[in-house]
Design a protein around this motif. Structure first.
Motif, PDB file in Angstrom:
ATOM      1  N   UNK A   3     -29.245  -8.270  15.471  1.00 12.17           N
ATOM      2  CA  UNK A   3     -28.308  -8.271  14.186  1.00 12.17           C
ATOM      3  C   UNK A   3     -28.879  -7.252  13.315  1.00 12.17           C
ATOM      4  N   UNK A   4     -30.256  -7.454  12.880  1.00  8.14           N
ATOM      5  CA  UNK A   4     -30.708  -6.477  12.063  1.00  8.14           C
ATOM      6  C   UNK A   4     -30.812  -4.964  12.470  1.00  8.14           C
ATOM      7  N   UNK A   5     -31.235  -4.958  13.921  1.00  4.47           N
ATOM      8  CA  UNK A   5     -31.092  -3.512  14.405  1.00  4.47           C
ATOM      9  C   UNK A   5     -29.781  -2.873  14.283  1.00  4.47           C
ATOM     10  N   UNK A  39     -24.294 -12.973   4.322  1.00  3.14           N
ATOM     11  CA  UNK A  39     -25.049 -13.834   4.852  1.00  3.14           C
ATOM     12  C   UNK A  39     -26.719 -13.838   4.489  1.00  3.14           C
ATOM     13  N   UNK A  40     -27.158 -12.548   4.286  1.00  4.99           N
ATOM     14  CA  UNK A  40     -28.409 -12.537   3.876  1.00  4.99           C
ATOM     15  C   UNK A  40     -28.520 -12.965   2.364  1.00  4.99           C
ATOM     16  N   UNK A  41     -27.514 -12.964   1.597  1.00  7.80           N
ATOM     17  CA  UNK A  41     -27.635 -13.937   0.345  1.00  7.80           C
ATOM     18  C   UNK A  41     -27.946 -15.191   0.593  1.00  7.80           C
ATOM     19  N   UNK A  53     -33.005 -12.785   5.486  1.00  7.06           N
ATOM     20  CA  UNK A  53     -33.364 -11.947   4.342  1.00  7.06           C
ATOM     21  C   UNK A  53     -34.733 -11.232   4.661  1.00  7.06           C
ATOM     22  N   UNK A  54     -35.783 -12.427   4.873  1.00 12.40           N
ATOM     23  CA  UNK A  54     -37.227 -12.367   5.249  1.00 12.40           C
ATOM     24  C   UNK A  54     -37.327 -11.376   6.666  1.00 12.40           C
ATOM     25  N   UNK A  55     -36.584 -11.706   7.419  1.00  7.22           N
ATOM     26  CA  UNK A  55     -36.721 -10.957   8.799  1.00  7.22           C
ATOM     27  C   UNK A  55     -36.295  -9.434   8.435  1.00  7.22           C
ATOM     28  N   UNK A  56     -35.223  -9.293   7.769  1.00  4.53           N
ATOM     29  CA  UNK A  56     -34.695  -7.829   7.083  1.00  4.53           C
ATOM     30  C   UNK A  56     -35.633  -7.156   6.566  1.00  4.53           C
TER      31      UNK A  56
END
Length: 75
Positions: free
Chosen positions: A11-13, A31-33, A39-42
């Motif tokens: 999903x990040x990629x 969702x990152x909020x 968020x950490x993985x991103x």
């Protein structure tokens, strides 16, 4: 929406590669909020990308210096 590790990475990629629809982009950002793991993985992925760029610049500079040294020695 919770993702498994591989789904999270994909999903990040997809987000970074611009493969998400406008609706999916909005959902991802929303969702990152609230999803600290996402968020950490991103952020880790962005840091990794930055390190790749630095490594490429270092490799290029190293190769240029090595070439200059070879040229200097051959004169």
């Amino acid at each position: 929406m919770n993702f498994e590790k591989s789904e999270l990475y994909d999903r990040i990629e997809d987000f970074l590669d611009g493969k998400l629809s406008e609706e999916e982009k909005i959902q991802f950002l929303e969702q990152m909020k609230t999803d600290k793991e996402l968020e950490r993985q991103y952020r880790q992925r962005l840091e990794l990308a930055g390190n790749w760029v630095k490594a490429k610049k270092y490799e290029s500079a190293h190769n240029q210096v090595a070439e200059l040294i070879r040229e200097e020695k051959s004169q």
